[in-house]
Design a protein around this motif. Structure first.
Motif, mmCIF file in Angstrom:
data_model
loop_
_atom_site.group_PDB
_atom_site.id
_atom_site.type_symbol
_atom_site.label_atom_id
_atom_site.label_comp_id
_atom_site.label_asym_id
_atom_site.label_seq_id
_atom_site.Cartn_x
_atom_site.Cartn_y
_atom_site.Cartn_z
ATOM 1 N N CYS A 1 0.816 -1.202 0.000
ATOM 2 C CA CYS A 1 0.000 0.000 0.000
ATOM 3 C C CYS A 1 0.858 1.263 0.000
ATOM 4 N N ALA B 1 -0.203 4.858 0.929
ATOM 5 C CA ALA B 1 -1.324 5.620 1.473
ATOM 6 C C ALA B 1 -1.282 7.069 1.003
ATOM 7 N N HIS B 2 -2.453 7.679 0.951
ATOM 8 C CA HIS B 2 -2.627 9.100 0.636
ATOM 9 C C HIS B 2 -2.060 9.480 -0.731
ATOM 10 N N GLU C 1 -8.263 0.262 -4.300
ATOM 11 C CA GLU C 1 -8.220 1.229 -3.207
ATOM 12 C C GLU C 1 -8.681 0.536 -1.939
ATOM 13 N N ASN D 1 -5.809 5.310 -0.882
ATOM 14 C CA ASN D 1 -4.907 4.299 -0.339
ATOM 15 C C ASN D 1 -4.707 3.257 -1.439
#
Length: 168
Positions: free
Chosen positions: A107, A109-110, A134, A153
């Motif tokens: 992952c 993130a953001h 996601e 994400n």
């Protein structure tokens, strides 16, 4: 007179050859790795997922973290031979997702919507069968371009049971 001409021609060839070798030596890394963000991001996802698969084959489970712990992929040396990992410090931005319902994944993130769109377009140009999803509320949701919402994400799911190593 002809001897001097051929000698100068031979020296010119030697100098040209040395300059060409220097150029090749200095630009080898630049030619191996394109410098656009989506290619580097895709390369990082693939490097981390490859390391996760190797970790699973060695230990029978996926790692808990990419870096920052004694059993992290970076600390255990799973990126020793990876030139991309040596060139960037972005490895620490990635994490490992682990849920009971969806399984494991790598992952970032953001992620912004523009970065996610660029990554999906990059995958289409390489004709790879990669599917990014996601992670939202503990579930994997499919990403369909164009992605308009931000703060994604971005996850590359890992297989529940990786295939054994191929012996060549």
């Amino acid at each position: 007179m002809a001897t001097i001409f051929f000698s100068l021609l031979f020296l010119s060839f030697i100098l040209w050859f040395l300059v060409k070798l220097r150029y090749l030596r200095e630009n080898t890394v630049k030619q191996e790795l394109p410098n656009d963000e989506s290619t580097i991001l895709l390369g990082l996802f693939l490097s981390i997922s490859r390391a996760c698969l190797e970790y699973h084959r060695d230990r029978g489970l996926y790692p808990a973290v990419v870096s920052g712990a004694a059993d992290g992929l970076l600390e255990l040396g799973y990126f020793k031979e990876d030139p991309l990992a040596k060139m960037t410090s972005a490895m620490t931005l990635f994490s490992i997702i682990a849920t009971e319902t969806t399984g494991y994944g790598v992952c970032l993130a953001h992620t912004t919507s523009s970065m996610a769109n660029a990554l999906i377009e990059r995958i289409k140009t390489t004709n790879r069968d990669l599917v990014f999803v996601e992670m939202k509320n503990g579930q994997y949701l499919p990403l369909m371009p164009p992605i308009t919402h931000s703060d994604i994400n971005l996850v590359l799911p890992l297989p529940p049971r990786p295939l054994p190593r191929r012996i060549i």
